[in-house]
Write a protein that holds these residues in place. Structure first.
Motif, PDB file in Angstrom:
ATOM      1  N   ARG A  74       0.836  -1.203   0.000  1.00 56.05           N
ATOM      2  CA  ARG A  74       0.000   0.000   0.000  1.00 56.05           C
ATOM      3  C   ARG A  74       0.871   1.253   0.000  1.00 56.05           C
ATOM      4  O   ARG A  74       0.530   2.257  -0.621  1.00 56.05           O
ATOM      5  CB  ARG A  74      -0.939  -0.006   1.207  1.00 56.05           C
ATOM      6  CG  ARG A  74      -1.984  -1.109   1.132  1.00 56.05           C
ATOM      7  CD  ARG A  74      -3.025  -1.023   2.233  1.00 56.05           C
ATOM      8  NE  ARG A  74      -4.016  -2.068   2.051  1.00 56.05           N
ATOM      9  CZ  ARG A  74      -5.087  -1.953   1.265  1.00 56.05           C
ATOM     10  NH1 ARG A  74      -5.296  -0.819   0.617  1.00 56.05           N
ATOM     11  NH2 ARG A  74      -5.943  -2.953   1.143  1.00 56.05           N
ATOM     12  N   VAL A  75       1.964   1.202   0.734  1.00 54.47           N
ATOM     13  CA  VAL A  75       2.980   2.258   0.695  1.00 54.47           C
ATOM     14  C   VAL A  75       4.287   1.579   0.336  1.00 54.47           C
ATOM     15  O   VAL A  75       4.691   0.604   0.989  1.00 54.47           O
ATOM     16  CB  VAL A  75       3.098   2.982   2.050  1.00 54.47           C
ATOM     17  CG1 VAL A  75       4.216   4.013   1.995  1.00 54.47           C
ATOM     18  CG2 VAL A  75       1.770   3.641   2.421  1.00 54.47           C
ATOM     19  N   TYR A  76       4.953   2.086  -0.702  1.00 53.32           N
ATOM     20  CA  TYR A  76       6.171   1.410  -1.137  1.00 53.32           C
ATOM     21  C   TYR A  76       7.234   1.540  -0.047  1.00 53.32           C
ATOM     22  O   TYR A  76       7.508   2.631   0.444  1.00 53.32           O
ATOM     23  CB  TYR A  76       6.674   1.999  -2.448  1.00 53.32           C
ATOM     24  CG  TYR A  76       7.599   1.051  -3.173  1.00 53.32           C
ATOM     25  CD1 TYR A  76       7.086   0.079  -4.022  1.00 53.32           C
ATOM     26  CD2 TYR A  76       8.970   1.104  -2.975  1.00 53.32           C
ATOM     27  CE1 TYR A  76       7.918  -0.820  -4.674  1.00 53.32           C
ATOM     28  CE2 TYR A  76       9.813   0.215  -3.614  1.00 53.32           C
ATOM     29  CZ  TYR A  76       9.288  -0.747  -4.464  1.00 53.32           C
ATOM     30  OH  TYR A  76      10.123  -1.638  -5.083  1.00 53.32           O
ATOM     31  N   PRO A  77       7.893   0.440   0.332  1.00 47.10           N
ATOM     32  CA  PRO A  77       8.844   0.465   1.462  1.00 47.10           C
ATOM     33  C   PRO A  77      10.206   0.990   1.052  1.00 47.10           C
ATOM     34  O   PRO A  77      10.540   1.047  -0.138  1.00 47.10           O
ATOM     35  CB  PRO A  77       8.924  -1.013   1.857  1.00 47.10           C
ATOM     36  CG  PRO A  77       8.686  -1.752   0.575  1.00 47.10           C
ATOM     37  CD  PRO A  77       7.692  -0.918  -0.208  1.00 47.10           C
ATOM     38  N   PRO A  78      11.039   1.382   2.042  1.00 43.19           N
ATOM     39  CA  PRO A  78      12.412   1.829   1.736  1.00 43.19           C
ATOM     40  C   PRO A  78      13.197   0.745   1.009  1.00 43.19           C
ATOM     41  O   PRO A  78      13.096  -0.443   1.333  1.00 43.19           O
ATOM     42  CB  PRO A  78      13.006   2.116   3.118  1.00 43.19           C
ATOM     43  CG  PRO A  78      11.817   2.415   3.981  1.00 43.19           C
ATOM     44  CD  PRO A  78      10.720   1.519   3.483  1.00 43.19           C
ATOM     45  N   GLU A  79      13.961   1.172   0.027  1.00 49.66           N
ATOM     46  CA  GLU A  79      14.766   0.254  -0.778  1.00 49.66           C
ATOM     47  C   GLU A  79      15.922   1.047  -1.381  1.00 49.66           C
ATOM     48  O   GLU A  79      15.738   2.185  -1.816  1.00 49.66           O
ATOM     49  CB  GLU A  79      13.904  -0.359  -1.890  1.00 49.66           C
ATOM     50  CG  GLU A  79      14.603  -1.431  -2.691  1.00 49.66           C
ATOM     51  CD  GLU A  79      13.674  -2.062  -3.718  1.00 49.66           C
ATOM     52  OE1 GLU A  79      14.087  -3.066  -4.328  1.00 49.66           O
ATOM     53  OE2 GLU A  79      12.559  -1.568  -3.924  1.00 49.66           O
TER      54      GLU A  79
ATOM     55  N   ASP B 102      11.956   5.205  -2.289  1.00 48.34           N
ATOM     56  CA  ASP B 102      10.567   5.010  -1.866  1.00 48.34           C
ATOM     57  C   ASP B 102       9.773   6.310  -1.947  1.00 48.34           C
ATOM     58  O   ASP B 102       8.586   6.304  -2.290  1.00 48.34           O
ATOM     59  CB  ASP B 102      10.500   4.418  -0.454  1.00 48.34           C
ATOM     60  CG  ASP B 102      11.225   5.257   0.579  1.00 48.34           C
ATOM     61  OD1 ASP B 102      10.587   5.676   1.557  1.00 48.34           O
ATOM     62  OD2 ASP B 102      12.429   5.508   0.416  1.00 48.34           O
ATOM     63  N   THR B 103      10.424   7.448  -1.668  1.00 52.03           N
ATOM     64  CA  THR B 103       9.745   8.735  -1.830  1.00 52.03           C
ATOM     65  C   THR B 103       9.401   8.972  -3.294  1.00 52.03           C
ATOM     66  O   THR B 103       8.295   9.443  -3.620  1.00 52.03           O
ATOM     67  CB  THR B 103      10.634   9.879  -1.321  1.00 52.03           C
ATOM     68  OG1 THR B 103      10.974   9.645   0.041  1.00 52.03           O
ATOM     69  CG2 THR B 103       9.922  11.224  -1.447  1.00 52.03           C
ATOM     70  N   LEU B 104      10.321   8.651  -4.189  1.00 48.94           N
ATOM     71  CA  LEU B 104      10.078   8.810  -5.617  1.00 48.94           C
ATOM     72  C   LEU B 104       8.896   7.961  -6.079  1.00 48.94           C
ATOM     73  O   LEU B 104       7.994   8.449  -6.772  1.00 48.94           O
ATOM     74  CB  LEU B 104      11.352   8.434  -6.382  1.00 48.94           C
ATOM     75  CG  LEU B 104      11.306   8.475  -7.902  1.00 48.94           C
ATOM     76  CD1 LEU B 104      10.915   9.847  -8.405  1.00 48.94           C
ATOM     77  CD2 LEU B 104      12.659   8.043  -8.475  1.00 48.94           C
ATOM     78  N   VAL B 105       8.886   6.687  -5.685  1.00 49.73           N
ATOM     79  CA  VAL B 105       7.801   5.796  -6.102  1.00 49.73           C
ATOM     80  C   VAL B 105       6.470   6.235  -5.503  1.00 49.73           C
ATOM     81  O   VAL B 105       5.447   6.294  -6.207  1.00 49.73           O
ATOM     82  CB  VAL B 105       8.122   4.345  -5.703  1.00 49.73           C
ATOM     83  CG1 VAL B 105       6.929   3.438  -5.983  1.00 49.73           C
ATOM     84  CG2 VAL B 105       9.345   3.846  -6.450  1.00 49.73           C
ATOM     85  N   ASN B 106       6.458   6.555  -4.222  1.00 48.36           N
ATOM     86  CA  ASN B 106       5.194   6.964  -3.583  1.00 48.36           C
ATOM     87  C   ASN B 106       4.693   8.294  -4.130  1.00 48.36           C
ATOM     88  O   ASN B 106       3.477   8.537  -4.162  1.00 48.36           O
ATOM     89  CB  ASN B 106       5.367   7.017  -2.066  1.00 48.36           C
ATOM     90  CG  ASN B 106       5.499   5.626  -1.450  1.00 48.36           C
ATOM     91  OD1 ASN B 106       4.781   4.706  -1.839  1.00 48.36           O
ATOM     92  ND2 ASN B 106       6.414   5.455  -0.521  1.00 48.36           N
ATOM     93  N   THR B 107       5.595   9.166  -4.563  1.00 53.11           N
ATOM     94  CA  THR B 107       5.177  10.409  -5.214  1.00 53.11           C
ATOM     95  C   THR B 107       4.491  10.095  -6.537  1.00 53.11           C
ATOM     96  O   THR B 107       3.461  10.708  -6.881  1.00 53.11           O
ATOM     97  CB  THR B 107       6.386  11.319  -5.454  1.00 53.11           C
ATOM     98  OG1 THR B 107       6.972  11.642  -4.193  1.00 53.11           O
ATOM     99  CG2 THR B 107       5.985  12.605  -6.164  1.00 53.11           C
TER     100      THR B 107
END
Length: 407
Positions: free
Chosen positions: A36-41, A96-101
């Protein structure tokens, strides 16, 4: 059974970007991903100007740039000498910030299904996907954007061929100054002094007020050096990069050191009706070469802006349509450039042949010359760029020929 035009399996950067683009274009699409929220990677953690230019073609650049941190200029160090302070258009952003954005740009709640794709069957007309939550999805086209996950590809007869095992290893960590509020530099790229260190470069760049470090090396995963780095990180870094503290000042590694080995591989048997591969699902890139995001954005931009709208305008989804995407000249040029750069950078960093040693020194001289010219221009009152982040050029230890001149 849910019906859609496009089903996208995998919600990383490639899949989320494709889903957001297709929704903006009014093309029915469903993104399938369990998170649901992409995790840190540990993956892409910054974008350069070239990548931002491709991103603008997707129509999603503004949201990403608002979430990223611009550095404005970068200091360049090589062989222990500070060579240049040059304008920069790097944008720091955690993966993860990029993907969730990107995902936040998908406005429809029906556009994402939080489940795993467990099975897939394909024809020239429609494709069927079974999900871990018991649902089934019927789509005209399946976009496989599930990165390194090979399970579904194998069921379709799509294989991968490794062309360079453990080609490079990326280390990501935070770094903080000691005894002062911030580092003197807005960003720093440090190139190695010795080929035996098997290092490509260290990149320090800001993300949301924190200085982030990406260290790129060419080592085996069981190299004892990695244990030394985790146990005494500051000492290990200074042993590899003597003089780093002279330019960066005293520092401390903070937080977890994340590690990501990268194999280079290419797909085979992928020209199949009803399915198209993008990003790492098709072929991997070397993180040290910094071309992975170029490949992702190029794949998705070409597919969603050019091919999918044309494919949907006629019946069927045969192999001839799919082959046109894989043969796209922009895509194939990007793929070839990415692979060539991966092998070139590794040889430039580690090869001890005469030609490669000469290239390393040539690069050093060119960088030093560029920095000296920029310094002269600045001292003459003609700065190369303007703005709050503009800095004066070249400080630090003298270059080798400057020592000779002083004597």
């Amino acid at each position: 059974m849910r019906y859609t035009d496009i089903a996208i399996i995998g919600g990383g950067l490639a899949g989320s970007t494709a889903a957001a683009m297709l929704e903006r274009a009014g093309i029915p699409a469903i993104l399938i991903d369990p998170h649901r929220v992409y995790p840190p990677e540990l993956r892409c953690e910054k974008l350069d100007g070239r990548q931002v230019d491709i991103l603008r073609k997707t129509g999603l650049a503004e949201a990403v740039l608002r979430a990223a941190t611009w550095d404005g200029s970068v200091w360049i160090a090589r062989f222990g000498y500070l060579l240049d302070k040059k304008p920069s258009d790097q944008r720091g952003i955690l993966y993860d910030t990029l993907v969730n954005t990107m995902r936040a740009e998908i406005r429809s709640d029906a556009g994402i299904v939080h489940a795993k794709a467990t099975a897939i069957s394909t024809t020239r007309e429609r494709q069927k996907i079974a999900l871990s939550n018991g649902e089934e999805i019927s789509a005209r086209l399946v976009v496989l954007a599930n990165g390194l996950n090979i399970g579904l590809r194998h069921t379709l007869g799509i294989e991968r061929r490794v062309i360079s095992e453990c080609h490079s290893i990326t280390l990501g960590f935070d770094i903080a100054p000691l005894g002062r509020a911030k580092f003197d530099f807005p960003a720093l790229t440090w190139y190695p002094e010795r080929s035996r260190d098997r290092m490509a470069y260290l990149s320090l760049f800001p993300i949301d007020g924190t200085m982030r470090a990406n260290l790129m090396v060419y080592r085996a995963v069981d190299d004892p050096w990695f244990r030394q780095l985790r146990q005494t990180p500051e000492q290990a870094l200074l042993a590899m990069m003597p003089g780093l503290d002279r330019i960066a000042g005293s520092f401390k590694v903070t937080g977890q050191i994340r590690t990501r080995p990268a194999d280079l591989y290419v797909s085979s048997g992928h020209r199949r009706p009803g399915v198209v591969l993008v990003g790492d699902a098709f072929a991997t890139s070397c993180p040290a070469a910094g071309t992975g995001t170029n490949k992702v954005f190029t794949d998705v931009e070409r597919l969603c802006n050019h091919y999918i709208p044309a494919w949907l305008s006629t019946e069927g989804m045969g192999e001839d349509k799919i082959a046109a995407f894989y043969g796209d000249p922009v895509k194939t040029a990007c793929d070839a450039w990415s692979t060539a750069k991966a092998f070139h950078l590794r040889s430039l960093s580690t090869d001890n042949g005469v030609s490669w040693r000469a290239r390393r020194w040539a690069r050093f001289i060119v960088r030093a010359g560029e920095g000296a010219l920029r310094q002269l221009s600045d001292e003459a009152g003609a700065p190369q760029y303007h703005g709050a982040n503009a800095t004066r050029i070249l400080s630090g230890p003298a270059l080798p020929w400057q020592h000779e001149r002083k004597r």
